[in-house]
Design an enzyme around this catalytic site. Structure first.
Site, PDB file in Angstrom:
ATOM      1  N   ASP A 239     -14.428 -69.033  13.463  1.00  0.00           N
ATOM      2  CA  ASP A 239     -14.766 -67.511  13.532  1.00  0.00           C
ATOM      3  C   ASP A 239     -13.344 -66.943  13.952  1.00  0.00           C
ATOM      4  OD1 ASP A 239     -15.110 -65.221  15.171  1.00  0.00           O
ATOM      5  OD2 ASP A 239     -16.817 -66.152  16.347  1.00  0.00           O
TER       6      ASP A 239
ATOM      7  N   ARG B 252     -32.355 -53.238   2.445  1.00  0.00           N
ATOM      8  CA  ARG B 252     -32.221 -54.473   3.185  1.00  0.00           C
ATOM      9  C   ARG B 252     -31.526 -55.460   2.494  1.00  0.00           C
ATOM     10  NH1 ARG B 252     -35.718 -58.127   2.499  1.00  0.00           N
ATOM     11  NH2 ARG B 252     -37.574 -56.616   2.394  1.00  0.00           N
TER      12      ARG B 252
ATOM     13  N   LYS C 286     -15.448 -55.913  16.474  1.00  0.00           N
ATOM     14  CA  LYS C 286     -14.343 -55.842  17.074  1.00  0.00           C
ATOM     15  C   LYS C 286     -12.814 -55.405  16.319  1.00  0.00           C
ATOM     16  CE  LYS C 286     -16.892 -57.814  19.749  1.00  0.00           C
ATOM     17  NZ  LYS C 286     -17.107 -59.509  19.903  1.00  0.00           N
TER      18      LYS C 286
ATOM     19  N   TYR D 253     -16.989 -68.769  21.801  1.00  0.00           N
ATOM     20  CA  TYR D 253     -17.405 -67.548  22.149  1.00  0.00           C
ATOM     21  C   TYR D 253     -18.734 -67.889  22.934  1.00  0.00           C
ATOM     22  CZ  TYR D 253     -19.481 -63.145  21.973  1.00  0.00           C
ATOM     23  OH  TYR D 253     -20.225 -61.934  22.121  1.00  0.00           O
TER      24      TYR D 253
HETATM   25  C1  LIG Z   1     -18.126 -60.548  19.938  1.00  0.00           C
HETATM   26  C2  LIG Z   1     -17.878 -61.862  19.329  1.00  0.00           C
HETATM   27  C3  LIG Z   1     -19.119 -62.531  18.716  1.00  0.00           C
HETATM   28  C4  LIG Z   1     -20.559 -61.811  18.382  1.00  0.00           C
HETATM   29  O1  LIG Z   1     -20.174 -60.563  17.553  1.00  0.00           O
HETATM   30  P1  LIG Z   1     -21.413 -59.660  17.948  1.00  0.00           P
HETATM   31  O2  LIG Z   1     -20.971 -58.528  16.975  1.00  0.00           O
HETATM   32  O3  LIG Z   1     -21.484 -59.034  19.387  1.00  0.00           O
HETATM   33  O4  LIG Z   1     -22.758 -59.871  17.823  1.00  0.00           O
HETATM   34  C5  LIG Z   1     -18.784 -63.772  18.095  1.00  0.00           C
HETATM   35  N1  LIG Z   1     -17.604 -64.406  18.047  1.00  0.00           N
HETATM   36  C6  LIG Z   1     -16.341 -63.773  18.910  1.00  0.00           C
HETATM   37  C7  LIG Z   1     -15.052 -64.514  18.957  1.00  0.00           C
HETATM   38  C8  LIG Z   1     -16.701 -62.423  19.341  1.00  0.00           C
HETATM   39  O5  LIG Z   1     -15.712 -61.877  20.029  1.00  0.00           O
END
Ligand SMILES: *Cc1c(COP(=O)(O)O)cnc(C)c1O
Length: 382
Positions: free
Chosen positions: A175, A51, A200, A103
């Site tokens: 982000d 963890r 992603k 997002y």
């Molecule tokens: C998908 C996404 C998130 C969240 O990520 P998860 O892995 O689904 O928790 C945050 N910011 C952006 C721009 C995203 O495309």
């Protein structure tokens, strides 16, 4: 080996991955162990309990840190866990400035959850950094934004937002999920914490959920690591192994995503049933110049506004190469309908105010042959 002189694509393959141990595997094995043995009571091992840290996670943290030109990376079990960790820097009475174009999950955290812990949230427009001065309060502590935005693919000037935010002493959180570190490195532009949904582009194969924060500030880096250890939203060894395998091809995947998205955007732009195409690589895009200045490619995301909701529905339901599904950044092409997927939390009114009409689809353009993608859209458009 000294990695600092290596270029991006090479670092993705080699950092932290020198063959070692008895068998010298070229690929680090999966360390499927919750705990690690101590030599004696005088020496605490660097990795002792999964963890808190694990070899697979440690290697991936080193790789992602170097790809973002950062010193400290912490991995999480999802992108949202990484965002929640950033928000843990806020306490009761603090104020957060959040870009209007953000997002959906970040919007949900800001609207529904932060106020419960006494953190207030308001929006600013990242395209107009001077609006920061209008919105900032004595209690404002942090600002969070992203570009290109979801789903409109607007591009704001990262350095300009940072300059304005720093005049007010704010922690700047960015982000970078949509661009990936292959296309832009916001730490170089003065951002304090870059975060990713590694689900992603970084992992890239639609088979693992994960998140990351990267910073050059040792104090922030320690906070994020300790928060993660305390709350326990840490990734599994196998998830880290999958993401490490994925990130090795990030540079060449992003090249192909960008090439394919450009071809798809150019095709759609000329179609009589299309009202507008949002892709920063099109010279007609309002932020094309900013994108050219700030990005090394325009990415794989395209938004299309059709002549009617019926056309949008027809395309969403009739493509065969593009699969109708949430998410983005994988090698296969996806088509998403924001009102029922990424932006379902918002009311119709909120969506319209953010420029997300019900006739819009979002495409995550994969790395297939572009001819097949265009033919698929042509056929679905009838
Ligand atoms: C998908 C996404 C998130 C969240 O990520 P998860 O892995 O689904 O928790 C945050 N910011 C952006 C721009 C995203 O495309």
């Amino acid at each position: 080996m000294d990695y600092s002189c290596l270029k991006f694509a090479t670092r993705a393959l080699r950092v932290g991955q020198d063959p070692e141990g008895r068998f010298k595997p070229v690929i680090p094995p999966i360390f499927q162990s919750t705990t690690f043995a101590w030599e004696d009571l005088d020496h605490i091992p660097g990795v002792d309990y999964t963890r808190c840290q694990n070899p697979n996670r440690l290697i991936l943290e080193q790789v992602i840190a170097t790809l973002e030109n950062g010193q400290h990376c912490t991995l999480f079990s999802s992108g949202m866990a990484a965002i929640a960790a950033c928000f843990s820097l806020l306490q009761k009475g603090d104020h957060l400035l959040m870009a209007g174009d953000i997002y959906g999950g970040t919007f949900r955290l800001g609207e529904q959850w932060l106020p419960r812990s006494g953190v207030s949230v308001s929006e600013f427009c990242a395209h107009n950094p001077l609006t920061i001065a209008d919105e900032v309060k004595p209690s404002t502590k942090m600002i969070i934004f992203e570009t290109p935005t979801n789903p409109n693919l607007r591009v704001s000037d990262i350095a300009a937002v940072v300059t304005e935010a720093k005049r007010h002493g704010l922690i700047v959180v960015f982000d970078n999920t949509f661009a990936s570190p292959a296309l832009q490195n916001p730490l170089d532009l003065g951002v304090d914490i870059v975060l990713h949904s590694t689900t992603k582009y970084i992992s890239g194969h639609s088979d693992v959920i994960g998140g990351a924060t990267i910073t050059n500030d040792a104090e922030l880096g320690t906070w994020l690591f300790e928060y993660n250890k305390a709350f326990g939203a840490t990734p599994s060894p196998f998830d880290c192994w999958l993401s490490l395998r994925g990130v090795k091809t990030l540079a060449c995947r992003m090249d192909q995503h960008s090439r394919n998205a450009q071809a798809v955007a150019e095709y759609l732009q000329g179609h009589p049933k299309v009202k507008s195409v949002h892709y920063p690589g099109l010279p007609s895009h309002p932020d094309h110049e900013t994108a050219k200045k700030q990005m090394r490619g325009f990415g794989g995301m395209v938004a299309v506004d059709f002549d009617s909701v019926a056309t949008a529905r027809q395309v969403a339901e009739n493509t065969r190469v593009f699969l109708l599904a949430e998410s983005l950044g994988g090698v296969e092409s996806l088509v998403a309908y924001p009102p029922l997927m990424s932006h379902a939390t918002m009311s119709e009114e909120q969506r319209l105010s953010k420029g997300i009409p019900p006739s819009m689809l979002r495409l995550s353009v994969g790395i297939e042959d572009p001819d097949d993608l265009i033919e698929d859209l042509r056929r679905a458009l009838g």
